[in-house]
Design a protein around this motif. Structure first.
Motif, PDB file in Angstrom:
ATOM      1  N   VAL A   1       0.503  -1.540  11.090  1.00  0.00           N
ATOM      2  CA  VAL A   1       1.321  -0.561  10.377  1.00  0.00           C
ATOM      3  C   VAL A   1       1.263   0.739  11.177  1.00  0.00           C
ATOM      4  CG1 VAL A   1       1.676   0.727   8.238  1.00  0.00           C
ATOM      5  CG2 VAL A   1       0.835  -1.640   8.138  1.00  0.00           C
ATOM      6  N   VAL A   2       2.435   1.265  11.511  1.00  0.00           N
ATOM      7  CA  VAL A   2       2.540   2.506  12.268  1.00  0.00           C
ATOM      8  C   VAL A   2       3.263   3.519  11.397  1.00  0.00           C
ATOM      9  CG1 VAL A   2       3.368   3.581  14.383  1.00  0.00           C
ATOM     10  CG2 VAL A   2       2.659   1.185  14.410  1.00  0.00           C
ATOM     11  N   THR A   3       2.684   4.726  11.290  1.00  0.00           N
ATOM     12  CA  THR A   3       3.325   5.805  10.541  1.00  0.00           C
ATOM     13  C   THR A   3       3.495   7.007  11.454  1.00  0.00           C
ATOM     14  OG1 THR A   3       1.185   6.557   9.691  1.00  0.00           O
ATOM     15  CG2 THR A   3       2.473   5.088   8.271  1.00  0.00           C
ATOM     16  N   TRP A   4       4.612   7.711  11.285  1.00  0.00           N
ATOM     17  CA  TRP A   4       4.926   8.904  12.061  1.00  0.00           C
ATOM     18  C   TRP A   4       4.915  10.106  11.120  1.00  0.00           C
ATOM     19  CZ3 TRP A   4       6.818   4.158  13.057  1.00  0.00           C
ATOM     20  CH2 TRP A   4       6.871   3.718  14.399  1.00  0.00           C
TER      21      TRP A   4
ATOM     22  N   LEU B   1      -4.410  13.392   7.317  1.00  0.00           N
ATOM     23  CA  LEU B   1      -3.314  12.509   6.931  1.00  0.00           C
ATOM     24  C   LEU B   1      -3.840  11.292   6.188  1.00  0.00           C
ATOM     25  CD1 LEU B   1      -1.335  12.594  10.284  1.00  0.00           C
ATOM     26  CD2 LEU B   1      -0.732  13.746   8.142  1.00  0.00           C
ATOM     27  N   PRO B   2      -3.089  10.796   5.216  1.00  0.00           N
ATOM     28  CA  PRO B   2      -3.520   9.593   4.496  1.00  0.00           C
ATOM     29  C   PRO B   2      -3.366   8.362   5.379  1.00  0.00           C
ATOM     30  CG  PRO B   2      -1.355  10.255   3.747  1.00  0.00           C
ATOM     31  CD  PRO B   2      -1.820  11.314   4.711  1.00  0.00           C
TER      32      PRO B   2
ATOM     33  N   GLN C   1       0.821  -1.206   0.000  1.00  0.00           N
ATOM     34  CA  GLN C   1       0.000   0.000   0.000  1.00  0.00           C
ATOM     35  C   GLN C   1       0.857   1.259   0.000  1.00  0.00           C
ATOM     36  OE1 GLN C   1      -3.378  -0.443  -0.507  1.00  0.00           O
ATOM     37  NE2 GLN C   1      -2.455  -2.476  -0.683  1.00  0.00           N
ATOM     38  N   GLU C   2       0.667   2.079  -1.028  1.00  0.00           N
ATOM     39  CA  GLU C   2       1.372   3.357  -1.149  1.00  0.00           C
ATOM     40  C   GLU C   2       0.477   4.455  -0.571  1.00  0.00           C
ATOM     41  OE1 GLU C   2       4.374   4.024  -2.598  1.00  0.00           O
ATOM     42  OE2 GLU C   2       4.780   1.922  -3.065  1.00  0.00           O
ATOM     43  N   LEU C   3       1.078   5.402   0.098  1.00  0.00           N
ATOM     44  CA  LEU C   3       0.359   6.563   0.599  1.00  0.00           C
ATOM     45  C   LEU C   3       0.689   7.755  -0.290  1.00  0.00           C
ATOM     46  CD1 LEU C   3       1.047   6.110   4.417  1.00  0.00           C
ATOM     47  CD2 LEU C   3      -1.099   5.690   3.214  1.00  0.00           C
ATOM     48  N   PRO C   4      -0.258   8.664  -0.529  1.00  0.00           N
ATOM     49  CA  PRO C   4      -0.006   9.806  -1.405  1.00  0.00           C
ATOM     50  C   PRO C   4       1.030  10.789  -0.843  1.00  0.00           C
ATOM     51  CG  PRO C   4      -2.189   9.978  -0.437  1.00  0.00           C
ATOM     52  CD  PRO C   4      -1.640   8.636  -0.050  1.00  0.00           C
ATOM     53  N   LEU C   5       1.250  10.753   0.468  1.00  0.00           N
ATOM     54  CA  LEU C   5       2.300  11.539   1.111  1.00  0.00           C
ATOM     55  C   LEU C   5       3.212  10.564   1.837  1.00  0.00           C
ATOM     56  CD1 LEU C   5       0.141  14.352   2.744  1.00  0.00           C
ATOM     57  CD2 LEU C   5       1.477  14.515   0.644  1.00  0.00           C
TER      58      LEU C   5
ATOM     59  N   PRO D   1       5.316   9.508   5.035  1.00  0.00           N
ATOM     60  CA  PRO D   1       5.501   9.826   6.455  1.00  0.00           C
ATOM     61  C   PRO D   1       6.996   9.931   6.769  1.00  0.00           C
ATOM     62  CG  PRO D   1       4.968   7.509   6.197  1.00  0.00           C
ATOM     63  CD  PRO D   1       4.865   8.139   4.831  1.00  0.00           C
ATOM     64  N   SER D   2       7.320  10.510   7.911  1.00  0.00           N
ATOM     65  CA  SER D   2       8.726  10.586   8.300  1.00  0.00           C
ATOM     66  C   SER D   2       9.262   9.200   8.665  1.00  0.00           C
ATOM     67  CB  SER D   2       8.916  11.564   9.456  1.00  0.00           C
ATOM     68  OG  SER D   2       8.140  11.197  10.563  1.00  0.00           O
ATOM     69  N   ARG D   3       8.364   8.289   9.029  1.00  0.00           N
ATOM     70  CA  ARG D   3       8.739   6.900   9.344  1.00  0.00           C
ATOM     71  C   ARG D   3       7.518   6.015   9.153  1.00  0.00           C
ATOM     72  NH1 ARG D   3      10.802   5.001  15.323  1.00  0.00           N
ATOM     73  NH2 ARG D   3      10.721   2.775  14.940  1.00  0.00           N
ATOM     74  N   ARG D   4       7.761   4.791   8.704  1.00  0.00           N
ATOM     75  CA  ARG D   4       6.690   3.793   8.553  1.00  0.00           C
ATOM     76  C   ARG D   4       7.268   2.445   8.950  1.00  0.00           C
ATOM     77  NH1 ARG D   4       2.927   2.584   3.218  1.00  0.00           N
ATOM     78  NH2 ARG D   4       2.275   0.499   3.808  1.00  0.00           N
ATOM     79  N   GLU D   5       6.529   1.725   9.805  1.00  0.00           N
ATOM     80  CA  GLU D   5       7.001   0.430  10.262  1.00  0.00           C
ATOM     81  C   GLU D   5       5.843  -0.560  10.246  1.00  0.00           C
ATOM     82  OE1 GLU D   5       9.776  -1.192  13.960  1.00  0.00           O
ATOM     83  OE2 GLU D   5       9.379   0.950  13.724  1.00  0.00           O
TER      84      GLU D   5
END
Length: 85
Positions: free
Chosen positions: A47-50, A59-60, A26-30, A32-36
């Protein structure tokens, strides 16, 4: 300020690896500073995004998986970081 989004889903019986692969694609349109991405018992995927933004920012987020891939609706949470101890 850092905002953290959490997305958690439980795969249908025997489809844990498929859900994990789906989440990773899954791609996000923006960006994140971090994705795990995490895996847990009972075929759960997290899935955690910062994001460096304000708590009320739009936010997407990852969507709901299609086609019976999960056994219940996705759980989503939004947190504001209070710093590292």
């Amino acid at each position: 300020m850092t905002v953290t989004l959490m997305w958690e889903a439980r795969a249908a019986e025997g489809r844990g690896e498929e859900l994990l692969a789906w989440a990773r694609r899954q791609e996000l349109p923006l960006r994140p500073s971090r994705r795990e991405t995490f895996r847990a018992p009972q075929d759960r995927v997290l899935v955690v995004t910062w994001w460096d933004t304000t708590p009320d920012a739009q936010l997407p987020e990852l969507p709901e998986p299609d086609g019976g891939l999960v056994v219940r609706p996705v759980h989503r949470w939004r947190f504001e970081s209070l710093g590292v101890d």
